[in-house]
Design an enzyme around this catalytic site. Structure first.
Site, PDB file in Angstrom:
ATOM      1  N   LYS A 108       0.849  -1.188   0.000  1.00 23.65           N
ATOM      2  CA  LYS A 108       0.000   0.000   0.000  1.00 23.65           C
ATOM      3  C   LYS A 108       0.891   1.247   0.000  1.00 23.65           C
ATOM      4  CE  LYS A 108      -3.439   0.412   2.811  1.00 23.65           C
ATOM      5  NZ  LYS A 108      -4.141   1.188   1.767  1.00 23.65           N
ATOM      6  N   GLU A 117      -2.608   4.855   7.527  1.00 25.44           N
ATOM      7  CA  GLU A 117      -3.508   3.732   7.191  1.00 25.44           C
ATOM      8  C   GLU A 117      -3.186   2.515   8.043  1.00 25.44           C
ATOM      9  OE1 GLU A 117      -4.215   4.817   2.459  1.00 25.44           O
ATOM     10  OE2 GLU A 117      -2.630   3.445   3.016  1.00 25.44           O
TER      11      GLU A 117
HETATM   12  C1  5RP Z   1      -2.946   5.117  -0.329  1.00 27.14           C
HETATM   13  C2  5RP Z   1      -3.175   3.663  -0.495  1.00 27.14           C
HETATM   14  C3  5RP Z   1      -4.290   3.265  -1.380  1.00 27.14           C
HETATM   15  O1  5RP Z   1      -5.190   2.502  -0.649  1.00 27.14           O
HETATM   16  C4  5RP Z   1      -3.733   2.460  -2.533  1.00 27.14           C
HETATM   17  O2  5RP Z   1      -2.750   3.245  -3.183  1.00 27.14           O
HETATM   18  C5  5RP Z   1      -4.823   2.044  -3.510  1.00 27.14           C
HETATM   19  O3  5RP Z   1      -5.353   3.198  -4.110  1.00 27.14           O
HETATM   20  P1  5RP Z   1      -6.483   3.131  -5.212  1.00 27.14           P
HETATM   21  O4  5RP Z   1      -7.708   2.589  -4.554  1.00 27.14           O
HETATM   22  O5  5RP Z   1      -6.621   4.552  -5.671  1.00 27.14           O
HETATM   23  O6  5RP Z   1      -6.008   2.244  -6.332  1.00 27.14           O
HETATM   24  O7  5RP Z   1      -2.504   2.823   0.050  1.00 27.14           O
HETATM   25  O8  5RP Z   1      -1.808   5.364   0.441  1.00 27.14           O
END
Ligand code: 5RP
Length: 237
Positions: A108, A117
């Site tokens: 992530k 997160e």
């Molecule tokens: C942000 C994250 C997001 O959850 C991850 O990048 C996925 O993003 P998306 O749903 O836009 O594809 O970890 O830090």
């Protein structure tokens, strides 16, 4: 002012239907009285958007956001918000992922919010992951691994990472300056030469470097995973 103008002005991407399906399905799992961690990113956006709708229809919850962007979205939608000082646990956190493997291990931090997160996910009884099918992989490592690094240590930490064989790029913002996380730190995106055999060991090695705040590896954290498909179907694993 229409609170959801952001969604209407977004350029529809190919997998938006799949992301929306996963986000809506997760929002429908939230029950009265829950304390809910709000993820970050385009899939979490659809979750928050539908949660706002459910709150307007009478759902009584409290939320806490993993980023300034998600906080502002929830605030505009009038989801009652908590601050970190007032809670010691959450019932559930719903968040997206850049990659998730068959053991529910994730990368992530594509949005640079992985530190907050992970804090919310680890305070939660369950982390529900919402992804479109393109995020599901056999093995992690095709996508870069974001590592949040304290600015004071950026040079030393990069040298240390490189000495351990991890090479990558500093994330830059659109105006050419270093990207800054909501915590005021930099992000170094590690690019792997091959798919990962042992992400746990990679995680430990990187976390052992002074200056590293946290990696984007989420290992042993995911609960249910809701996968959305372009035709609007979802599958929960
Ligand atoms: C942000 C994250 C997001 O959850 C991850 O990048 C996925 O993003 P998306 O749903 O836009 O594809 O970890 O830090």
């Amino acid at each position: 002012v229409n609170n959801f103008s952001f969604s209407e002005h977004r350029i529809m991407k190919n997998n938006d239907n799949a992301k929306r399906a996963a986000g809506v399905a997760a929002a429908n799992l939230i029950q009265d009285g829950m304390q809910v961690g709000l993820g970050t990113g385009s899939t979490a956006f659809f979750f928050i958007e539908h949660l706002i709708q459910r709150c307007k229809e009478g759902l009584k919850i409290h939320g806490i956001a993993s980023s300034i962007a998600s906080h502002e979205l929830a605030l505009k939608g009038k989801i009652p918000l908590l601050d970190m000082e007032s809670i010691d646990h959450l019932d559930v956190t719903v968040d997206g992922a850049d990659e998730i493997d068959t053991h529910k291990r994730m990368i992530k931090g594509g949005g640079g919010a992985h530190v907050r997160e992970k804090i919310l996910a680890c305070m939660s009884h369950e982390m529900i992951v919402v992804v479109d099918e393109t995020k599901c992989v056999e093995r992690l490592g095709k996508r870069p691994l974001p590592v949040e690094i304290i600015p004071f240590a950026w040079h030393a930490t990069e040298r240390h990472l490189n000495a351990l064989g991890y090479r990558g790029k500093w994330r830059s913002a659109s105006h050419g300056k270093m990207f800054l996380t909501d915590n005021g730190n930099f992000i170094y995106d590690i690019y792997f030469d091959s798919l990962l055999v042992d992400p746990e060991t990679d995680n430990e090695k990187i976390l052992g470097i002074p200056g590293v705040v946290d990696t984007g590896f989420f290992l042993g954290i995911a609960g249910r995973v809701i996968i959305g498909y372009a035709d609007g179907r979802t599958q929960t694993q």
